[in-house]
Each structure stands twice: as structure tokens, then as C-alpha cells.
Write an enzyme that holds these catalytic residues in place. Structure first.
Site, PDB file in Angstrom:
ATOM      1  CE  LYS A  48      -2.817  -2.493   3.057  1.00  0.00           C
ATOM      2  NZ  LYS A  48      -3.195  -2.737   4.461  1.00  0.00           N
ATOM      3  N   GLY A  49       2.114   1.364   0.409  1.00  0.00           N
ATOM      4  CA  GLY A  49       2.784   2.070   0.637  1.00  0.00           C
ATOM      5  C   GLY A  49       3.207   3.190  -0.501  1.00  0.00           C
ATOM      6  CG  ASP A 105       6.766   2.540   0.477  1.00  0.00           C
ATOM      7  OD1 ASP A 105       7.651   1.644  -0.551  1.00  0.00           O
ATOM      8  OD2 ASP A 105       5.991   2.313   1.268  1.00  0.00           O
ATOM      9  CG  ASP A 108      15.055  -0.394   4.527  1.00  0.00           C
ATOM     10  OD1 ASP A 108      15.955   0.444   4.940  1.00  0.00           O
ATOM     11  OD2 ASP A 108      13.961  -1.160   5.404  1.00  0.00           O
ATOM     12  CG  ASP A 164       2.911   1.124   6.854  1.00  0.00           C
ATOM     13  OD1 ASP A 164       3.861   0.826   6.382  1.00  0.00           O
ATOM     14  OD2 ASP A 164       2.489   0.135   8.201  1.00  0.00           O
ATOM     15  NE  ARG A 170      -0.628   1.813   4.774  1.00  0.00           N
ATOM     16  CZ  ARG A 170       0.518   1.270   4.478  1.00  0.00           C
ATOM     17  NH1 ARG A 170       1.494   1.867   3.897  1.00  0.00           N
ATOM     18  NH2 ARG A 170       0.501   0.118   4.851  1.00  0.00           N
TER      19      ARG A 170
END
Ligand code: IMP
Ligand code: MG
Length: 185
Positions: A48-49, A105, A108, A164, A170
């Protein structure tokens, strides 16, 4: 701050403001428009990010793009990667021969996108590139370079603009650093 005043109480600092985000997203949209001239890329939103970034970015792209959504997860709860990637929702569309842009999003450890890029190559795409809002190179565990990114962020856990912590924050319009007591609870 007004509209989200209550959840802003958990924020230590604003790292990137909404105006800066909007400018960077616009520039990225222009860059993709130029790079893909004459093409019709499939833009894959990694839910969803990436959702907030995705809808803003697509409206800055002047190409006949198609929208596709996918859910991949490398995280359980908490703030560091588990190393396994699970596809929870796949595409309902055959992408062989297409030019695919994966919209994420944040990169990392790089584990999620490394996995997804390989998966798309196996599906016979013409090309696959990564467009990410944020790049956090300090925590990379695999060799993965985002083809497009808006901002590099330091090694801190960030939320907002789609990102999030345990599914919350969010909807913050800015990219923020949480107070440490929130995730040390
Ligand atoms: P990677 O596989 O370690 O590159 O993880 C990528 C995913 O981890 C992102 O799509 C985010 O969902 C999550 N993630 C990594 N860092 C952060 C952060 O600072 N804030 C929120 N989510 C993050
Ligand atoms: Mg994500």
C-alpha cells in the site's frame, strides 16, 4: 498541520514537506515522460505504501500509461525487513513484451524490489525499471539501484505520504520522523 493535527502529535520532525514532494514528483514525471517517449509503460503500484506517490506521479506523466496494482510484503510488524517477499496480490494482466515501471515508496534493504525485478524479467517483459519516492541506501542488503528516485533519506524510520508504521500515518501529507517512543512501546 490543521487537518491531521492529532496524528501529528506522534511526529518528532517533518523531514520533507508537501511542497518539496510535489516539486520532486513533477520533475520525475517529466523525466519519465521524456525517457519513455513513444512508449506506453505499465505502471505497477506496489501497495500500500506507494499508493499516494503513485497517483500523484501518474498525473505528472504525459504518456498512455496503464495502471496495475500489486501487494508484496517483506515485513511483518516492526521496522526492519524479514528478508522474505510474499506476493499477496499479483497482477491480473499479462505484461510480457511490455515496458514495466515498478513504483515503490522506499527502497530500504532492496530485498523487495530485487525480488520483483527478477520476477518481472522471468515474465518476459521488454524492460523493467524502478521508480521510488525514497531511497535509503544506508540499509541496502542486496545490490539494487533505483532507476528513478525523488529523495535520499537517512537511516531513520519515516512515515507519511503513503508510508506507515503498523498501518498508521499513511495519510500525513508530509514525510516525517516518528517520536522514538512510538515504536519503542
Ligand atoms: P526493502 O525490501 O527492505 O527494501 O523494504 C521495502 C519496504 O519496507 C517498503 O516498501 C516499505 O513498506 C518498508 N519500509 C522500509 N523502510 C521504511 C520506513 O522508513 N518507513 C516505512 N516503511 C518502510
Ligand atoms: Mg511497501
Amino acid at each position: 498541520m490543521e487537518a491531521n493535527a492529532r496524528i501529528y502529535q506522534d511526529i518528532k520532525e517533518i523531514l520533507i514537506r508537501r511542497e518539496e514532494i510535489a516539486n520532486a514528483v513533477k520533475m520525475l514525471g517529466e523525466m519519465i515522460t521524456k525517457d519513455y517517449e513513444g512508449k506506453a509503460p505499465v505502471m505497477v503500484c506496489i501497495l500500500k505504501g506507494a499508493s499516494v506517490f503513485y497517483v500523484d506521479l501518474l498525473r505528472e506523466i504525459d504518456l498512455p500509461v496503464t495502471m496495475e496494482f500489486m501487494i508484496a510484503s517483506s515485513y511483518g510488524h516492526g521496522t526492519s525487513t524479514s528478508g522474505n517477499v510474499r506476493i499477496i496480490k499479483d497482477l491480473d494482466y499479462d505484461v510480457s513484451g511490455r515496458d514495466v515501471i515498478l513504483v515503490e515508496d522506499i527502497v530500504d534493504s532492496g530485498v523487495t524490489l530485487d525480488f520483483l525485478k527478477r520476477m518481472f524479467k522471468e515474465r518476459g517483459v521488454n524492460s523493467v525499471r524502478v521508480a521510488t519516492l525514497l531511497d535509503k541506501p544506508a540499509r541496502r542488503r542486496v545490490k539494487l539501484k533505483a532507476d528513478y528516485y525523488c529523495f535520499t533519506v537517512p537511516d531513520a524510520f519515516v512515515v507519511g505520504y503513503g508510508l506507515d508504521y503498523n498501518q498508521i500515518y499513511r495519510n500525513l501529507p508530509d514525510i516525517c520522523i516518528l517520536k522514538p517512543e512510538i515504536y519503542n512501546k
